[in-house]
Design an enzyme around this catalytic site. Structure first.
Site, short mmCIF file in Angstrom:
data_model
loop_
_atom_site.label_atom_id
_atom_site.label_comp_id
_atom_site.label_asym_id
_atom_site.label_seq_id
_atom_site.Cartn_x
_atom_site.Cartn_y
_atom_site.Cartn_z
N GLY A 177 0.84 -1.19 0.00
CA GLY A 177 0.00 0.00 0.00
C GLY A 177 0.87 1.24 0.00
O GLY A 177 2.03 1.20 0.45
N GLN A 216 3.03 10.10 1.26
CA GLN A 216 4.34 9.44 1.31
C GLN A 216 5.22 9.81 0.12
O GLN A 216 6.43 9.60 0.16
CB GLN A 216 4.17 7.91 1.36
CG GLN A 216 3.51 7.42 2.65
CD GLN A 216 3.35 5.92 2.63
OE1 GLN A 216 2.37 5.40 2.13
NE2 GLN A 216 4.33 5.20 3.16
N CYS A 221 5.68 -0.20 7.08
CA CYS A 221 5.32 0.96 6.27
C CYS A 221 6.54 1.36 5.44
O CYS A 221 7.66 1.36 5.97
CB CYS A 221 4.92 2.11 7.19
SG CYS A 221 4.47 3.62 6.32
N LEU A 222 6.32 1.71 4.19
CA LEU A 222 7.45 2.09 3.34
C LEU A 222 8.12 3.37 3.83
O LEU A 222 9.27 3.62 3.50
CB LEU A 222 6.99 2.26 1.88
CG LEU A 222 6.52 0.95 1.21
CD1 LEU A 222 6.01 1.23 -0.20
CD2 LEU A 222 7.64 -0.08 1.18
N HIS A 228 -4.68 1.50 7.32
CA HIS A 228 -3.32 2.04 7.47
C HIS A 228 -3.10 3.19 6.48
O HIS A 228 -2.56 4.24 6.84
CB HIS A 228 -2.32 0.90 7.25
CG HIS A 228 -0.88 1.29 7.19
ND1 HIS A 228 0.07 0.80 8.06
CD2 HIS A 228 -0.20 2.12 6.34
CE1 HIS A 228 1.25 1.31 7.75
NE2 HIS A 228 1.12 2.12 6.71
N GLU A 229 -3.53 2.99 5.23
CA GLU A 229 -3.30 4.02 4.20
C GLU A 229 -4.17 5.25 4.46
O GLU A 229 -3.72 6.38 4.27
CB GLU A 229 -3.56 3.45 2.80
CG GLU A 229 -2.70 2.26 2.40
CD GLU A 229 -1.22 2.45 2.66
OE1 GLU A 229 -0.74 3.60 2.59
OE2 GLU A 229 -0.54 1.45 2.96
N HIS A 283 -2.64 7.56 6.85
CA HIS A 283 -1.64 8.46 6.25
C HIS A 283 -2.29 9.76 5.78
O HIS A 283 -1.70 10.83 5.88
CB HIS A 283 -0.97 7.80 5.04
CG HIS A 283 0.17 6.88 5.37
ND1 HIS A 283 1.32 7.32 5.97
CD2 HIS A 283 0.34 5.55 5.17
CE1 HIS A 283 2.16 6.28 6.11
NE2 HIS A 283 1.57 5.20 5.64
NI NI Z 1 2.38 3.27 5.56
#
Ligand code: NI
Length: 169
Positions: free
Chosen positions: A46, A51, A94-95, A136-137, A140
């Site tokens: 995701g 991000q 998470c990236l 989660h996304e 963000h």
């Molecule tokens: Ni994330």
């Protein structure tokens, strides 16, 4: 298509509340293609627009980790309209928090609406890892990271590690 640089925490750009998209344009469609490409390359399941430095309510998700089988979602203005009281635990990463993981508790089932890449409103009922990933996304988009769901002690530890990681880049 282009790979986009992913912002690594701690970074104030990851704590911004993103704006709704009023009209879906070719620029949004290009952004979502680039976000998917960036996510697959990372690899991750995701990615949210903030991000990659865009403060609009846009996410991409693909929990299949198999590129090109049309199991991805491109979601604009995703909104949870119902969630179960029952919570589930998943170990999240998470990236934007490379190599950091923690158990996070979230509702196990959600119903949501979103706008697709054609500007059409869609509805989705989902559970399991897809429900976790979407929550989660969406976090963000409200400037929240998964570490905001865990104890301050563990969060501070992870942030310290990330500061070290960034200093070494
Ligand atoms: Ni994330």
């Amino acid at each position: 298509m282009a790979l986009l640089p992913i912002i690594v925490a701690p970074d104030s750009r990851l704590n911004v509340k993103c704006e709704d998209v009023n009209k879906v344009t070719d620029e949004h469609r290009r952004l979502m293609d680039d976000m998917l490409e960036t996510m697959y390359d990372a690899p991750g399941i995701g990615l949210a627009a903030p991000q990659v430095g865009v403060t609009e309510r846009i996410i991409v998700v693909d929990i299949s980790s198999t590129k090109g089988d049309n199991s991805f979602y491109k979601m604009i203005n995703p909104k949870i309209i119902w969630h179960s009281d029952q919570l589930v635990d998943y170990e999240e990463g998470c990236l934007s928090l490379p190599e950091q993981y923690a158990q996070v508790q979230r509702p196990g089932e959600i119903h949501l609406s979103y706008v697709d890449h054609d500007g059409v409103v869609q509805n989705l009922k989902t559970s399991g890892i897809l429900a976790t990933c979407i929550q989660h996304e969406i976090d963000h988009l409200d400037g929240r990271l998964f570490v905001d769901h865990i104890s301050k002690l563990r969060r501070d530890l992870i942030i310290r590690k990330l500061k070290k990681y960034k200093a070494a880049l």
